[in-house]
Motif scaffolding. Sequence first.
Motif, PDB file in Angstrom:
ATOM      1  N   THR A 202      24.784   9.961  -1.695  1.00 48.82           N
ATOM      2  CA  THR A 202      24.411   8.572  -1.994  1.00 48.82           C
ATOM      3  C   THR A 202      25.491   7.862  -2.796  1.00 48.82           C
ATOM      4  O   THR A 202      25.356   6.677  -3.102  1.00 48.82           O
ATOM      5  N   ARG A 203      26.541   8.594  -3.160  1.00 43.47           N
ATOM      6  CA  ARG A 203      27.729   8.052  -3.819  1.00 43.47           C
ATOM      7  C   ARG A 203      27.392   7.357  -5.141  1.00 43.47           C
ATOM      8  O   ARG A 203      27.892   6.288  -5.461  1.00 43.47           O
ATOM      9  N   ASP A 204      26.535   8.029  -5.917  1.00 42.45           N
ATOM     10  CA  ASP A 204      26.170   7.504  -7.231  1.00 42.45           C
ATOM     11  C   ASP A 204      25.782   8.663  -8.141  1.00 42.45           C
ATOM     12  O   ASP A 204      25.852   9.835  -7.742  1.00 42.45           O
ATOM     13  N   VAL A 205      25.405   8.347  -9.354  1.00 43.03           N
ATOM     14  CA  VAL A 205      24.951   9.339 -10.323  1.00 43.03           C
ATOM     15  C   VAL A 205      23.537   8.966 -10.738  1.00 43.03           C
ATOM     16  O   VAL A 205      23.267   7.820 -11.127  1.00 43.03           O
ATOM     17  N   LYS A 206      22.622   9.920 -10.631  1.00 47.99           N
ATOM     18  CA  LYS A 206      21.244   9.696 -11.020  1.00 47.99           C
ATOM     19  C   LYS A 206      21.032  10.213 -12.448  1.00 47.99           C
ATOM     20  O   LYS A 206      21.546  11.270 -12.820  1.00 47.99           O
ATOM     21  N   LEU A 207      20.248   9.451 -13.239  1.00 44.43           N
ATOM     22  CA  LEU A 207      19.931   9.842 -14.612  1.00 44.43           C
ATOM     23  C   LEU A 207      18.425   9.987 -14.768  1.00 44.43           C
ATOM     24  O   LEU A 207      17.653   9.107 -14.351  1.00 44.43           O
ATOM     25  N   TYR A 208      18.009  11.101 -15.358  1.00 45.42           N
ATOM     26  CA  TYR A 208      16.605  11.407 -15.555  1.00 45.42           C
ATOM     27  C   TYR A 208      16.354  11.672 -17.034  1.00 45.42           C
ATOM     28  O   TYR A 208      17.159  12.323 -17.703  1.00 45.42           O
ATOM     29  N   ARG A 209      15.228  11.184 -17.539  1.00 39.66           N
ATOM     30  CA  ARG A 209      14.831  11.502 -18.905  1.00 39.66           C
ATOM     31  C   ARG A 209      14.297  12.936 -18.960  1.00 39.66           C
ATOM     32  O   ARG A 209      13.460  13.318 -18.143  1.00 39.66           O
ATOM     33  N   THR A 218       9.944  13.258  -9.735  1.00 40.40           N
ATOM     34  CA  THR A 218      10.296  12.270 -10.753  1.00 40.40           C
ATOM     35  C   THR A 218      11.423  11.373 -10.260  1.00 40.40           C
ATOM     36  O   THR A 218      12.460  11.855  -9.804  1.00 40.40           O
ATOM     37  N   GLU A 219      11.219  10.079 -10.313  1.00 43.36           N
ATOM     38  CA  GLU A 219      12.255   9.146  -9.914  1.00 43.36           C
ATOM     39  C   GLU A 219      13.294   9.009 -11.030  1.00 43.36           C
ATOM     40  O   GLU A 219      12.960   9.101 -12.210  1.00 43.36           O
ATOM     41  N   PRO A 220      14.560   8.805 -10.670  1.00 44.64           N
ATOM     42  CA  PRO A 220      15.568   8.615 -11.702  1.00 44.64           C
ATOM     43  C   PRO A 220      15.278   7.359 -12.516  1.00 44.64           C
ATOM     44  O   PRO A 220      14.847   6.334 -11.970  1.00 44.64           O
ATOM     45  N   ALA A 221      15.528   7.453 -13.812  1.00 40.04           N
ATOM     46  CA  ALA A 221      15.331   6.297 -14.686  1.00 40.04           C
ATOM     47  C   ALA A 221      16.536   5.369 -14.641  1.00 40.04           C
ATOM     48  O   ALA A 221      16.420   4.177 -14.931  1.00 40.04           O
ATOM     49  N   TRP A 261      20.016   4.886 -20.954  1.00 35.90           N
ATOM     50  CA  TRP A 261      20.592   4.923 -19.611  1.00 35.90           C
ATOM     51  C   TRP A 261      19.625   4.466 -18.527  1.00 35.90           C
ATOM     52  O   TRP A 261      19.791   4.816 -17.362  1.00 35.90           O
ATOM     53  N   ASP A 262      18.627   3.668 -18.899  1.00 36.87           N
ATOM     54  CA  ASP A 262      17.714   3.119 -17.899  1.00 36.87           C
ATOM     55  C   ASP A 262      18.417   2.042 -17.069  1.00 36.87           C
ATOM     56  O   ASP A 262      19.349   1.388 -17.541  1.00 36.87           O
ATOM     57  N   GLY A 263      17.970   1.851 -15.832  1.00 36.92           N
ATOM     58  CA  GLY A 263      18.467   0.775 -14.993  1.00 36.92           C
ATOM     59  C   GLY A 263      19.709   1.140 -14.211  1.00 36.92           C
ATOM     60  O   GLY A 263      20.192   2.272 -14.246  1.00 36.92           O
ATOM     61  N   ASP A 330      24.944  -4.274 -21.848  1.00 37.76           N
ATOM     62  CA  ASP A 330      23.597  -4.740 -21.517  1.00 37.76           C
ATOM     63  C   ASP A 330      23.608  -5.680 -20.309  1.00 37.76           C
ATOM     64  O   ASP A 330      22.731  -5.649 -19.467  1.00 37.76           O
ATOM     65  N   GLY A 331      24.627  -6.528 -20.201  1.00 37.37           N
ATOM     66  CA  GLY A 331      24.677  -7.494 -19.117  1.00 37.37           C
ATOM     67  C   GLY A 331      24.913  -6.886 -17.764  1.00 37.37           C
ATOM     68  O   GLY A 331      24.737  -7.534 -16.744  1.00 37.37           O
ATOM     69  N   ALA A 332      25.352  -5.614 -17.726  1.00 42.20           N
ATOM     70  CA  ALA A 332      25.663  -4.968 -16.454  1.00 42.20           C
ATOM     71  C   ALA A 332      24.470  -4.209 -15.896  1.00 42.20           C
ATOM     72  O   ALA A 332      24.549  -3.571 -14.878  1.00 42.20           O
ATOM     73  N   ILE A 333      23.330  -4.284 -16.589  1.00 43.61           N
ATOM     74  CA  ILE A 333      22.155  -3.536 -16.154  1.00 43.61           C
ATOM     75  C   ILE A 333      21.321  -4.428 -15.227  1.00 43.61           C
ATOM     76  O   ILE A 333      20.857  -5.487 -15.619  1.00 43.61           O
ATOM     77  N   ALA A 334      21.139  -3.969 -14.012  1.00 37.73           N
ATOM     78  CA  ALA A 334      20.277  -4.681 -13.069  1.00 37.73           C
ATOM     79  C   ALA A 334      18.906  -4.041 -13.061  1.00 37.73           C
ATOM     80  O   ALA A 334      18.702  -2.950 -13.588  1.00 37.73           O
ATOM     81  N   SER A 335      17.958  -4.692 -12.468  1.00 39.98           N
ATOM     82  CA  SER A 335      16.616  -4.106 -12.404  1.00 39.98           C
ATOM     83  C   SER A 335      16.639  -2.893 -11.501  1.00 39.98           C
ATOM     84  O   SER A 335      17.318  -2.872 -10.461  1.00 39.98           O
ATOM     85  N   ALA A 336      15.941  -1.855 -11.891  1.00 43.04           N
ATOM     86  CA  ALA A 336      15.950  -0.608 -11.138  1.00 43.04           C
ATOM     87  C   ALA A 336      15.081  -0.733  -9.888  1.00 43.04           C
ATOM     88  O   ALA A 336      14.158  -1.513  -9.830  1.00 43.04           O
TER      89      ALA A 336
END
Length: 336
Positions: A202-209, A218-221, A261-263, A330-336
């Motif tokens: 998927t060419r990204d990094v997933k972050l989980y709590r 569990t969906e990535p946060a 690291w949400d969003g 903060d400005g670079a965070i889009a809605s998940a």
Amino acid sequence: MIAGINFRADAAVRAALSAIGRTEDLRFSPDNRLLAIAGYARKRLLVLRIDIEAGPDGPDVTIHDYMELTSDYMGEIHGLDFIDDRTLAIANRDGVVAIFSLPREEPAGQSRVISAIRRIKGRRPCKLNSPGSIAVRRESRGRISLLVCNNYTHLVTQHVINRWLGYRATSNQPLLKHGLDIPDGIAISGDGQWVAVSSHGTRDVKLYRMSASLGPDTEPAGVLQHAGYPHGLRFTGDDRHILVADAGSRMMHVYVGDSAWDGHRTPARSVIVLDEDTFVRGRASPEEGGPKGLDIDRSNSVVAVTCEEQTLAFFALPSILGGVENCRQDGAIASA
């Protein structure tokens, strides 16, 4: 391209680095005296005796000597992590995870055959399959969790081992799956609250709590986007940044999270860490040629990078972070 650190090493050390072949992950020991490199192609582990000191113009790096280790339970070594200063967990893409105790003597240019303390295979429904990158998490009462990326089943499994029982596995369970397509790198934040997993497909990094309820559904946060073909990744010592090695380019990407690291996030900075000629030599496919293994030393001042065509390079962490070191995103965070 940012300037690397010209590390000191004699001809024997440089010859050992040149001879190791294709590499994958690398890891500093907790006491910062050793650097272990996974020799994937030649099925061996290269352990370097290293010193990192503060200098007037930035960190000074000296590699004093090396030890080359092989074993019946070292195959296509992809991932590795230290349990303590002398004990390593190694993940073999073509086999299982094995626990090794390093020889007591200091590295002195020798080659040694060593035996595994324990092999970890897992049990259904989380029997190990194509284990790749691995992360060690220390638990209570002498227990240790091994978080293992099973590359081709798109699953991260958790194996709880107990050092007082000879590192026997007392629990095996599937941990993460949702959103992952070839998990190719893994890192745990310093505060233990987050786990980051490179998702190659998927060419990204997933972050989980990290929580007791964490599981395969569990969906990535959070998601780190535009990561190319992400491989190695690490949180900085303050957990405010994540560095990601892009195996499909000459780049390392820097993401800013300020410990949260949400969003969805895009890179705050991308830096070139590999010269064009070296990159082209390793360009067997669009997914290859760039940096793979990545680690930050325990003083949080030096970044080490490895790939097949450049076994080892060091960079000062401030040069990687550049102007984003004291920034929020903060400005670079889009809605998940």
